[in-house]
Design an enzyme around this catalytic site. Structure first.
Site, short mmCIF file in Angstrom:
data_model
loop_
_atom_site.label_atom_id
_atom_site.label_comp_id
_atom_site.label_asym_id
_atom_site.label_seq_id
_atom_site.Cartn_x
_atom_site.Cartn_y
_atom_site.Cartn_z
CG HIS B 141 -1.62 -1.33 1.38
ND1 HIS B 141 -1.13 -2.28 2.25
CD2 HIS B 141 -2.67 -1.92 0.75
CE1 HIS B 141 -1.86 -3.37 2.17
NE2 HIS B 141 -2.79 -3.19 1.27
S1 FES Z 1 1.78 -0.61 3.10
FE1 FES Z 1 0.12 -1.87 3.59
S2 FES Z 1 1.18 -3.62 4.27
FE2 FES Z 1 2.80 -2.33 3.80
#
Ligand code: FES
Lengths: 690, 176
Positions: B141
C-alpha cells in the site's frame, strides 16, 4: 417433533424468530416438553451418553486434526509430538483414543438394551434400522481413525481389512487397488482415510438427528414394553430425563476418566507404538477390541468370500430383526424364554470377541465355528421360533401400573451397569493382550516401579542414572529420536536445570545445514535438538548390527508387551497395572545366559535370552557389572543398570506421565463430587413424580 | 416443578440445585482450558524460537541481508555514511512515529541497522533499498521507510520494530 408446537416464547425477539424458523419450538417440544415414559431405567441413559461421546469425539478430533500430519512419513511422528509438545496434547489424544472405545462400550450397551426390551419392534423399525446405519458408520470411522497414527497395527490392520474386498468375485483386486489408491497401502490410502475419518462423524451426526427424529415420532420404548396411554404414564423430558441423563453421563465420565488418566494404553495394542513397516508383519494382527466378534466370524469360515459375507452379514442381519422376531410382547421382562436366550446370545458375543483375539489355531477354530453358528442361529432360528411357541407372561395394563407394582422392589441398576461395563470392557481389552503369543519365552518378572499406580512418580535419581547408562552404553546403537535435550529440563523429568540441559546438549555433535554455501556441517547440540541417532540411516544401522536394525528406544517401553492371560487382565483393570513394557525391557536386559540350556539350539550369530520371544536375540549382552559408575553410590550391577535405564526409557516414552496422574487425581475428586451432587438433585427432581 | 414436597424444604432444595449448577459451571470452565491452551505454540515451536547468531563479516557496506528468526524476516543493513547522515539529519519531531536514529541502533555500531522486516501497516515485507528515503518501500500500500527503518510516508502507523539483539563481538550479533 410431532405435530405443531404449542411453544409460545414470551421474549419478543424469540417470537420474531419463532414465526419464521420454529427452531426453539422444535427444541422445546423435543427436549423439554417431550413426554418420556416414567419407568425408564438407567439402560436408557446410554442414548444421552452416546450423544455426549459423539460430541467429545468430534470436538477432540477437530483439535487433533489441527496438529496431525496425514503423510506416511510424518504421521507417526506428528502423533508423538502431539502427546509430547502440544499443550495438553497428551490429554486430548487420550480423550480421543479412549473415547473411541468408550463410544463403542456405550453403543453396545445401547444395542443390547434395544434387543432385550424389543425396542426394534413396531412402530420403531425405522428407528432401529437408522441405528444399525449409525453403527456401521461408526465402525468405518473407528477403523479409519485407528489407521491414522500409522503404527504397525494401523498399517497391517488397514492392509488386512481393505484386502477383505479382494474377496469380491472378478473385480475384487481392482476394488482393492481403488481403495488403496496405489499398489499397496501407502500415502494415498492414509490421505483418504484422514479425509473420510474427518467426514464420517458429521454423517453420523446427521443420521443421529434422523434417529432422534424417528424416536420422537414413535415415542420411547420402555422396560415394560407397553406404550404410554395417559398423562400419568409419562413425565416431561426436562427436568426429569435431563437430570437423570446428566447423572448417567457423569457416572460414565468416571469410567472414561479412569482410562484417560490411568490406563490410556490398556485398550490399545502395544504394536501400534512401532512405526509402520511395510516389510514386517506383526505376529498376530488383531483389530481393536470392538470389532473382535466380527473378526472371529470372518476367520471361522474357511472360504475367503464366504467369510467376508458372513462378517458383513452378522451386522446387516440386525436390520431384519424387527421381522425375524414377530413376538407381540416387546420386553423380554415378560418373555421368560427370550430372556434366557438373550443372555446366552450376550455370552456368545463376548466369547466370539475373546476368540477374535486368539491365534486362529486348534480349539479356537472349532469354538469359533460353533459360536458363529450360534450367533446366526439366534437371529434366524431362535427368535422366529420363539415368537411362535413362547407363551409370554401377562404385561401390565399401563406404565403407571407397572411403576406402582414395582415400588418396594427397587433394584440397583447403576451398580449392575457399572459392573457390567467394567467387566465387558476389561474382558474385551484383556483379550487383546492374550493375543500376544508368548512364543515359548518365560514371563518377565514383575518389578516394583516408582512410577506405577495412580500416584506414581519417576525416581529422579533413577532417571539421571538411567540417562547415564543410556549415554554410555545404549546410545552406541540406539537412538532416542522423540526426546529433545530440552526435555531433560522439563517438569516430571530427570530434574535438570535449563543450563544443565544446554550443557548436556553441547556435548553432542549435531548435523545441520545446508548453510549459505550449500554445505552440511556439524555443530554443537542445542536444547531444541533431538538426541541424535548413532547411524545416519536404517541401512547403516542394519549393516553395523548383523542385519537387525536396533530399534529407537524412545517408545520401547510402550511398544513391548507380553501375554497376561485370564484373570490378570481383569485385575489389571482395577489395579491399573500398565507396566508390562518396563517389566519386559528390564527382563530382557537381564535375561542373558552364556550357554543355551540343553536341547535348545539358537541360530548362529544370536544370543540366548530367557525372556526374548524364541530365546534367540541378535543383540549381544549389553550390560555387565561395573560397566558404568554412579556418583550417588548406587551399586554398579546389571540389575541396577537395567532398572535405571528402563525407568529412563519409560520417561522417554511418556514425558508427561506425572502431569497425567496429577491431573487425573484432581479430575476424579471433582467427578465424584459432581456425580454425588447430580444424584441428589436427580432424587429431588424425581421425588415429586413417584 | 412447584410441587408440595419440594416446597417443604426450599432452602435445602435450592442449595442443592445451586451447588450442582455451580459445580457444572466450574467443571465446564476448567474443562475448557486444555481445549483453548492447545492452540498456543507447542514446546518444540517455543524451543525453536531460541536466539540465533548471525555473522556480519560477509556483509559489505551498502549491502543488506535477510535472516529469519521466529518465522519473521529480519533485515540487517550495513549502512553507508550517507544513509546514516540522512537518518540523523531529519527533524525527529516531524516524523509520524518520532524516534531518533540513535535509539534504533547500538552505539558504536551505528553502521548496523537491524529491523524486523514486517510492514507495520498490514504485515507485508517491505523491499530494501527502494523508495524515496534510501530505506524501505512496501509495495502493498505504498508505505515508505527511511534508512533508519522509520515510517516517513504512506499508511503504516509505526516504525519498523527493532528486535532484541546484542553484539557478541564486533562482527557477530545474537538476535533474540
Ligand atoms: S503498506 Fe500496507 S502492508 Fe505495507
Amino acid at each position: 417433533m410431532s405435530g405443531p408446537s404449542d411453544y409460545q416464547p414470551s421474549n419478543p425477539a424469540l417470537q420474531w424468530i419463532e414465526r419464521r424458523l420454529p427452531i426453539f419450538g422444535l427444541m422445546h417440544s423435543s427436549f423439554v416438553a417431550y413426554p418420556t415414559p416414567r419407568n425408564l431405567n438407567y439402560w436408557w441413559t446410554f442414548g444421552a451418553i452416546l450423544s455426549f461421546m459423539l460430541g467429545m469425539q468430534i470436538l477432540t478430533g477437530v483439535i487433533l486434526a489441527m496438529h496431525y500430519t496425514p503423510h506416511a512419513d510424518l504421521a507417526f511422528k506428528s502423533v508423538e509430538l502431539i502427546v509430547r509438545d502440544v499443550n495438553y496434547g497428551w490429554l486430548l489424544r487420550n480423550m480421543h483414543a479412549v473415547g473411541a472405545s468408550m463410544f463403542f462400550v456405550a453403543v453396545y450397551v445401547h444395542m443390547f438394551r434395544g434387543l432385550y426390551y424389543g425396542s426394534y419392534k413396531e412402530p420403531r423399525e425405522v428407528l432401529w434400522i437408522l441405528g444399525v446405519i449409525i453403527y456401521l458408520l461408526m465402525m468405518a470411522t473407528g477403523f479409519m481413525g485407528y489407521v491414522l497414527p500409522w503404527g504397525q497395527m494401523s498399517f497391517w490392520g488397514a492392509t488386512v481389512i481393505t484386502n477383505l474386498f479382494s474377496a469380491i468375485p472378478y473385480v475384487g483386486e481392482s476394488v482393492v487397488t481403488l481403495l488403496w489408491g496405489g499398489y499397496s497401502v501407502g500415502n494415498p490410502t492414509l490421505n483418504r482415510f484422514f479425509s473420510l475419518h474427518y467426514l464420517l462423524p458429521f454423517l453420523i451426526a446427521g443420521v443421529v438427528v434422523l434417529h432422534v427424529w424417528a424416536l420422537h415420532v414413535a415415542g420411547q420404548n420402555n422396560p415394560d414394553g407397553v406404550e404410554p396411554k395417559t398423562e400419568k404414564d409419562t413425565v416431561p423430558f426436562t427436568p426429569h430425563a435431563t437430570i437423570k441423563d446428566m447423572f448417567g453421563v457423569a457416572c460414565f465420565m468416571l469410567l472414561y476418566a479412569w482410562f484417560i488418566f490411568y490406563m490410556p494404553n490398556y485398550l490399545g495394542d502395544a504394536d501400534n507404538y512401532i512405526p509402520a513397516n511395510p516389510g514386517v508383519t506383526p505376529p498376530h494382527i488383531v483389530p481393536e477390541w470392538y470389532y473382535l466378534p466380527f473378526y472371529a466370524i470372518l476367520r471361522s469360515i474357511p472360504n475367503k468370500l464366504a467369510g467376508v459375507i458372513a462378517m458383513f452379514g452378522a451386522i446387516i442381519i440386525l436390520c431384519f430383526l424387527p421381522w425375524l422376531d414377530a413376538a407381540k410382547t416387546k420386553s423380554s421382562k415378560y418373555r421368560p424364554l427370550a430372556k434366557q436366550f438373550f443372555w446366552i446370545f450376550v455370552v456368545v458375543c463376548i466369547l466370539l470377541g475373546y476368540l477374535g483375539a486368539q491365534p486362529p489355531e486348534g480349539i479356537y477354530v472349532v469354538a469359533g465355528r460353533v459360536l458363529t453358528v450360534c450367533y446366526f442361529a439366534y437371529f434366524l432360528i431362535v427368535l422366529p421360533l420363539l415368537s411362535r411357541i413362547e407363551k409370554p407372561r401377562p404385561v401390565p395394563n399401563s406404565i403407571s401400573d407397572a411403576v406402582l407394582a414395582k415400588t418396594g422392589s427397587r433394584s440397583t441398576p447403576m451398580v449392575s451397569t457399572a459392573i457390567m461395563l467394567a467387566l465387558a470392557g476389561s474382558l474385551f481389552a484383556g483379550s487383546i493382550d492374550s493375543a500376544k503369543a508368548s512364543e515359548g519365552s518365560d514371563t518377565p518378572p514383575g518389578n516394583k516401579w516408582s512410577f506405577s499406580g495412580p500416584f506414581g512418580k519417576f525416581d529422579r535419581g533413577a532417571l539421571q542414572r538411567g540417562l547415564k547408562v543410556y549415554k554410555e552404553v545404549c546410545s552406541s546403537c540406539h537412538g532416542l529420536s522423540y526426546i529433545a535435550f530440552r526435555n531433560l529440563a522439563e517438569a516430571g523429568g530427570p530434574g535438570y536445570s535449563v543450563a544443565q540441559a544446554a550443557a548436556f546438549a553441547s556435548e553432542y555433535k549435531v548435523k545441520d545445514g545446508p548453510n549459505d554455501a550449500g554445505d552440511m556441517f556439524e555443530r554443537a547440540g542445542r536444547p531444541a535438538d533431538y538426541f541424535p541417532s548413532p547411524f545416519p540411516n536404517e541401512q547403516a544401522a542394519r549393516a553395523a548390527n548383523g542385519g537387525a536394525a536396533p530399534p529407537d528406544l524412545s517408545l520401547i517401553t510402550k511398544a513391548r508387551s507380553y501375554k497376561r492371560g485370564f484373570p490378570w487382565f481383569i485385575i489389571d483393570f482395577f489395579s491399573q497395572y500398565q507396566e508390562q513394557g518396563p517389566d519386559y525391557v528390564a527382563a530382557v536386559l537381564q535375561g542373558y545366559e552364556d550357554k543355551a540350556p540343553e536341547g535348545v539350539t539358537i541360530p548362529e550369530g544370536s544370543y540366548f535370552n530367557k525372556y526374548f520371544p524364541g530365546h534367540a536375540i541378535k543383540m549381544p549382552k549389553p550390560l555387565s557389572d561395573g560397566q558404568v559408575t554412579f556418583d550417588d553410590g548406587s551399586p554398579a550391577t546389571v540389575a541396577q543398570y537395567a532398572k535405571d535405564v528402563t525407568t529412563f526409557l519409560m520417561w522417554t516414552a511418556e514425558p508427561h506421565m506425572e502431569a497425567r496422574k496429577r491431573l487425573g487425581f484432581q479430575v476424579f475428586v471433582f467427578l465424584i463430587l459432581f456425580a454425588g451432587l447430580m444424584y441428589f438433585t436427580k432424587k429431588k427432581v424425581w421425588a415429586s413424580s413417584h | 416443578m412447584t410441587t408440595a414436597s419440594s416446597a417443604d424444604h426450599p432452602t435445602r432444595r435450592d442449595f442443592l440445585f445451586v451447588a450442582t449448577g455451580a459445580a457444572a459451571a466450574v467443571g465446564g470452565a476448567a474443562a475448557l482450558w486444555p481445549f483453548i491452551s492447545q492452540m498456543n505454540p507447542d514446546a518444540s515451536t517455543i524451543a525453536a524460537g531460541a536466539p540465533i547468531e548471525v555473522d556480519l563479516s560477509p556483509v559489505a557496506e551498502g549491502q543488506d541481508i535477510k535472516v529469519f528468526w521466529r518465522g519473521k524476516p529480519i533485515y540487517i543493513s550495513h549502512r553507508t555514511k550517507k544513509q546514516i547522515d540522512e537518518a540523523r539529519a531529519v527533524n525527529v519531531a516531524s516524523l509520524p512515529d518520532p524516534q531518533t536514529d540513535e535509539a534504533r541502533v547500538k552505539s558504536g555500531h551505528e553502521q548496523w541497522l537491524v529491523v524486523i522486516g514486517i510492514c507495520t501497516h498490514l504485515g507485508c515485507i517491505p523491499i530494501a533499498h527502494e523508495g524515496s528515503y534510501d530505506g524501505f518501500f512496501c509495495p502493498c500500500h505504498g508505505s515508505q521507510y527511511d534508512s533508519s527503518g522509520r515510517i516517513r510516508q504512506g499508511p503504516a502507523p509505526a516504525n519498523l520494530p527493532v528486535p532484541p539483539y546484542q553484539f557478541v563481538s564486533d562482527t557477530k550479533i545474537q538476535i533474540g
